[in-house]
Write a protein that holds these residues in place. Structure first.
Motif, PDB file in Angstrom:
ATOM      1  N   ASN A 192      14.531  -6.209  -7.516  1.00 29.33           N
ATOM      2  CA  ASN A 192      15.912  -6.558  -7.172  1.00 29.33           C
ATOM      3  C   ASN A 192      16.061  -7.971  -6.624  1.00 29.33           C
ATOM      4  OD1 ASN A 192      14.809  -6.356  -4.631  1.00 29.33           O
ATOM      5  ND2 ASN A 192      16.519  -5.193  -3.778  1.00 29.33           N
ATOM      6  N   GLY A 193      14.960  -8.734  -6.594  1.00 27.61           N
ATOM      7  CA  GLY A 193      15.039 -10.121  -6.146  1.00 27.61           C
ATOM      8  C   GLY A 193      14.699 -10.320  -4.685  1.00 27.61           C
ATOM      9  N   ASN A 194      14.501  -9.245  -3.920  1.00 30.15           N
ATOM     10  CA  ASN A 194      14.152  -9.359  -2.502  1.00 30.15           C
ATOM     11  C   ASN A 194      12.699  -8.978  -2.239  1.00 30.15           C
ATOM     12  OD1 ASN A 194      16.625 -10.265  -1.602  1.00 30.15           O
ATOM     13  ND2 ASN A 194      17.412  -8.220  -1.187  1.00 30.15           N
ATOM     14  N   LEU A 195      11.829  -9.185  -3.219  1.00 31.87           N
ATOM     15  CA  LEU A 195      10.447  -8.723  -3.103  1.00 31.87           C
ATOM     16  C   LEU A 195       9.713  -9.360  -1.931  1.00 31.87           C
ATOM     17  CD1 LEU A 195       9.245  -8.479  -6.819  1.00 31.87           C
ATOM     18  CD2 LEU A 195       9.656  -6.629  -5.198  1.00 31.87           C
ATOM     19  N   CYS A 196       9.900 -10.659  -1.714  1.00 36.57           N
ATOM     20  CA  CYS A 196       9.196 -11.343  -0.626  1.00 36.57           C
ATOM     21  C   CYS A 196       9.545 -10.718   0.722  1.00 36.57           C
ATOM     22  CB  CYS A 196       9.533 -12.836  -0.623  1.00 36.57           C
ATOM     23  SG  CYS A 196       8.802 -13.750  -2.003  1.00 36.57           S
ATOM     24  N   MET A 197      10.818 -10.471   0.943  1.00 34.87           N
ATOM     25  CA  MET A 197      11.249  -9.887   2.203  1.00 34.87           C
ATOM     26  C   MET A 197      10.766  -8.442   2.320  1.00 34.87           C
ATOM     27  SD  MET A 197      15.019  -9.901   3.967  1.00 34.87           S
ATOM     28  CE  MET A 197      15.806  -8.851   2.754  1.00 34.87           C
ATOM     29  N   ARG A 198      10.771  -7.716   1.226  1.00 35.59           N
ATOM     30  CA  ARG A 198      10.299  -6.329   1.243  1.00 35.59           C
ATOM     31  C   ARG A 198       8.797  -6.285   1.534  1.00 35.59           C
ATOM     32  NH1 ARG A 198      14.113  -2.747  -0.333  1.00 35.59           N
ATOM     33  NH2 ARG A 198      15.885  -3.513  -1.559  1.00 35.59           N
ATOM     34  N   PHE A 199       8.035  -7.203   0.944  1.00 38.95           N
ATOM     35  CA  PHE A 199       6.598  -7.259   1.226  1.00 38.95           C
ATOM     36  C   PHE A 199       6.347  -7.490   2.707  1.00 38.95           C
ATOM     37  CE2 PHE A 199       4.806  -8.583  -3.194  1.00 38.95           C
ATOM     38  CZ  PHE A 199       5.365  -7.429  -3.735  1.00 38.95           C
ATOM     39  N   GLU A 200       7.142  -8.368   3.314  1.00 40.20           N
ATOM     40  CA  GLU A 200       6.996  -8.657   4.740  1.00 40.20           C
ATOM     41  C   GLU A 200       7.274  -7.409   5.578  1.00 40.20           C
ATOM     42  OE1 GLU A 200       6.410 -11.232   7.169  1.00 40.20           O
ATOM     43  OE2 GLU A 200       5.173 -11.836   5.500  1.00 40.20           O
ATOM     44  N   SER A 201       8.200  -6.574   5.116  1.00 41.92           N
ATOM     45  CA  SER A 201       8.550  -5.375   5.875  1.00 41.92           C
ATOM     46  C   SER A 201       7.512  -4.264   5.716  1.00 41.92           C
ATOM     47  CB  SER A 201       9.924  -4.854   5.438  1.00 41.92           C
ATOM     48  OG  SER A 201       9.874  -4.285   4.143  1.00 41.92           O
ATOM     49  N   ILE A 202       6.696  -4.328   4.674  1.00 36.18           N
ATOM     50  CA  ILE A 202       5.722  -3.274   4.378  1.00 36.18           C
ATOM     51  C   ILE A 202       4.324  -3.622   4.877  1.00 36.18           C
ATOM     52  CG2 ILE A 202       4.606  -1.989   2.497  1.00 36.18           C
ATOM     53  CD1 ILE A 202       7.195  -2.460   0.872  1.00 36.18           C
ATOM     54  N   LYS A 203       4.011  -4.900   4.976  1.00 37.80           N
ATOM     55  CA  LYS A 203       2.656  -5.312   5.361  1.00 37.80           C
ATOM     56  C   LYS A 203       2.289  -4.797   6.745  1.00 37.80           C
ATOM     57  CE  LYS A 203       3.321  -9.089   8.329  1.00 37.80           C
ATOM     58  NZ  LYS A 203       3.585 -10.494   8.136  1.00 37.80           N
ATOM     59  N   GLN A 204       1.002  -4.564   6.936  1.00 36.91           N
ATOM     60  CA  GLN A 204       0.469  -4.069   8.192  1.00 36.91           C
ATOM     61  C   GLN A 204      -0.441  -5.136   8.809  1.00 36.91           C
ATOM     62  OE1 GLN A 204       1.558  -0.790   8.678  1.00 36.91           O
ATOM     63  NE2 GLN A 204       2.535  -1.056   6.696  1.00 36.91           N
ATOM     64  N   ILE A 205      -0.711  -4.999  10.109  1.00 35.42           N
ATOM     65  CA  ILE A 205      -1.635  -5.904  10.791  1.00 35.42           C
ATOM     66  C   ILE A 205      -2.626  -5.066  11.590  1.00 35.42           C
ATOM     67  CG2 ILE A 205      -1.898  -7.834  12.384  1.00 35.42           C
ATOM     68  CD1 ILE A 205       1.005  -8.578  11.821  1.00 35.42           C
ATOM     69  N   ASP A 206      -3.889  -5.180  11.262  1.00 36.26           N
ATOM     70  CA  ASP A 206      -4.924  -4.463  12.002  1.00 36.26           C
ATOM     71  C   ASP A 206      -5.109  -5.124  13.366  1.00 36.26           C
ATOM     72  OD1 ASP A 206      -7.214  -2.501  12.077  1.00 36.26           O
ATOM     73  OD2 ASP A 206      -8.331  -4.364  12.340  1.00 36.26           O
ATOM     74  N   GLU A 207      -4.941  -4.344  14.423  1.00 31.56           N
ATOM     75  CA  GLU A 207      -4.970  -4.912  15.774  1.00 31.56           C
ATOM     76  C   GLU A 207      -6.339  -5.474  16.140  1.00 31.56           C
ATOM     77  OE1 GLU A 207      -3.552  -2.105  18.589  1.00 31.56           O
ATOM     78  OE2 GLU A 207      -1.531  -1.970  17.722  1.00 31.56           O
ATOM     79  N   GLU A 208      -7.402  -4.857  15.671  1.00 34.06           N
ATOM     80  CA  GLU A 208      -8.745  -5.286  16.063  1.00 34.06           C
ATOM     81  C   GLU A 208      -9.176  -6.565  15.372  1.00 34.06           C
ATOM     82  OE1 GLU A 208     -13.368  -3.608  16.130  1.00 34.06           O
ATOM     83  OE2 GLU A 208     -11.693  -2.240  15.728  1.00 34.06           O
ATOM     84  N   THR A 209      -8.917  -6.659  14.065  1.00 35.10           N
ATOM     85  CA  THR A 209      -9.387  -7.814  13.287  1.00 35.10           C
ATOM     86  C   THR A 209      -8.315  -8.873  13.063  1.00 35.10           C
ATOM     87  OG1 THR A 209      -8.823  -6.774  11.170  1.00 35.10           O
ATOM     88  CG2 THR A 209     -11.024  -6.337  12.068  1.00 35.10           C
ATOM     89  N   GLY A 210      -7.035  -8.476  13.135  1.00 39.50           N
ATOM     90  CA  GLY A 210      -5.950  -9.404  12.833  1.00 39.50           C
ATOM     91  C   GLY A 210      -5.681  -9.562  11.351  1.00 39.50           C
ATOM     92  N   ILE A 211      -6.342  -8.742  10.524  1.00 41.81           N
ATOM     93  CA  ILE A 211      -6.154  -8.820   9.076  1.00 41.81           C
ATOM     94  C   ILE A 211      -4.790  -8.232   8.697  1.00 41.81           C
ATOM     95  CG2 ILE A 211      -6.970  -7.952   6.843  1.00 41.81           C
ATOM     96  CD1 ILE A 211      -9.796  -7.971   7.980  1.00 41.81           C
ATOM     97  N   HIS A 212      -4.057  -8.924   7.841  1.00 35.26           N
ATOM     98  CA  HIS A 212      -2.812  -8.415   7.276  1.00 35.26           C
ATOM     99  C   HIS A 212      -3.147  -7.674   5.982  1.00 35.26           C
ATOM    100  CE1 HIS A 212       0.148 -11.265   9.506  1.00 35.26           C
ATOM    101  NE2 HIS A 212      -0.976 -11.150  10.191  1.00 35.26           N
ATOM    102  N   PHE A 213      -2.462  -6.557   5.732  1.00 32.38           N
ATOM    103  CA  PHE A 213      -2.831  -5.746   4.565  1.00 32.38           C
ATOM    104  C   PHE A 213      -1.716  -4.750   4.239  1.00 32.38           C
ATOM    105  CE2 PHE A 213      -3.903  -3.314   8.251  1.00 32.38           C
ATOM    106  CZ  PHE A 213      -3.819  -1.973   7.899  1.00 32.38           C
ATOM    107  N   PHE A 214      -1.850  -4.104   3.073  1.00 28.96           N
ATOM    108  CA  PHE A 214      -1.004  -2.976   2.707  1.00 28.96           C
ATOM    109  C   PHE A 214      -1.838  -1.702   2.822  1.00 28.96           C
ATOM    110  CE2 PHE A 214       1.331  -6.000  -0.336  1.00 28.96           C
ATOM    111  CZ  PHE A 214       2.359  -6.208   0.559  1.00 28.96           C
TER     112      PHE A 214
END
Length: 224
Positions: free
Chosen positions: A103-125
Motif C-alpha cells: 500500500n506504499g507505507n512499507l517502510c513505516m510498517r517495517f519500523e512498527s514490526i521490527k524488534q530490538i533484542d535488549e541484551e545484544t541490541g540487534i534489530h530483527f523480525f
C-alpha cells in the motif's frame, strides 16, 4: 487503539507507528540518516554449517563497533527465538502480509514490526506464524523486502540468514545482496555441494548477467 506507556522508547515508537499505519490511507515515507545500507547474505548449501552463528556474530560485532545492524532470518525453520528475545507480538507474518498488500507505507510498517533484542541490541523480525509462509513469497516479493530495508536507510548493514535451498527465492535474495558470506564446513560433502552451487551461479550469470561469484566471500568453518 491503546498503547502501553510503560515500555522502552523504541517499543513505544513502534506501537505509535503501528497505530498510524492502521488509521491512515496516505502514503508515508520514513528515511533514516544512513543513505547506503549494505545487504549481506549468509548462505550455505549444507545445514549445520554454522550459518546462523556467523550471521549473529557479524551483527553483534557490528553493533559493538557502533555500526547499526539488522538481522533477518529467512530460514525455512528459523531459530531466532533461541538467540533473540522480544515481548512484541508482531512478526514476519505481518511483514509478508504488507508486502503482498503493497500500500506504499512499507517502510513505516517495517519500523512498527521490527524488534530490538535488549541484551545484544540487534534489530530483527520475529519468525512468521508458520514456516509455510516462506513458500508463499515470490522472487519479486523478496526483492521488494530487501529493497525496502535499503530504502529505509536506517541501518548500516543488514545480515540475511538464508535457508540452504537453492531455488528462485534464494536466487533472488543472492542477486540483490551486496555481498554473500558462503559458509562451508570442512568436509567432503560440502566440497561437492559447493561445486554444484558454483555451477548454478554460473548459470544465473549466463541468464541474467549478474556476477554472483564476485559477491562471494568464502568462510571455511569447523576446520581443525
Amino acid at each position: 487503539s491503546s498503547i502501553n506507556k510503560y515500555q522502552t522508547v523504541e517499543s513505544l515508537v513502534s506501537d505509535i507507528l503501528g497505530v498510524l499505519c492502521e488509521q491512515t490511507t496516505e502514503k508515508v515515507f520514513i528515511q533514516g540518516e544512513n543513505k547506503n545500507t549494505k545487504v549481506i547474505g549468509v548462505y550455505s548449501p549444507l545445514g549445520g554449517s554454522g550459518k546462523t552463528s556467523v550471521s549473529l556474530a557479524c551483527a553483534m560485532m557490528s553493533i559493538s563497533r557502533l555500526i547499526k545492524a539488522f538481522y533477518l532470518n529467512l530460514e525455512s525453520l528459523p531459530s531466532t527465538n533461541l538467540f533473540l528475545e522480544s515481548k512484541n507480538t508482531r512478526n514476519l507474518s505481518h511483514v509478508y502480509y504488507f508486502i503482498k498488500e503493497n500500500n506504499g507505507n512499507l517502510c513505516m510498517r517495517f519500523e512498527s514490526i521490527k524488534q530490538i533484542d535488549e541484551e545484544t541490541g540487534i534489530h530483527f523480525f520475529m519468525p512468521p506464524e508458520s514456516t509455510l509462509e516462506y513458500e508463499e513469497l515470490t522472487a519479486e516479493d523478496y526483492k521488494m523486502l530487501i529493497g525496502q530495508l535499503k530504502q529505509m536507510a536506517v541501518y548500516d548493514v543488514v545480515f540475511i540468514d538464508m535457508s540452504t535451498a537453492f531455488n528462485s527465492q534464494n536466487s533472488a535474495i543472492l542477486t540483490n545482496c551486496d555481498k554473500v558470506l558462503l559458509v562451508i564446513p570442512y568436509e567432503q560433502t560440502a566440497s561437492i555441494k559447493t561445486e554444484s552451487l558454483l555451477k548454478e551461479i554460473d548459470i544465473i550469470f549466463r541468464k541474467s548477467g549478474v556476477a554472483l561469484r564476485e559477491k562471494l566471500i568464502f568462510i571455511l568453518n569447523k576446520c581443525n
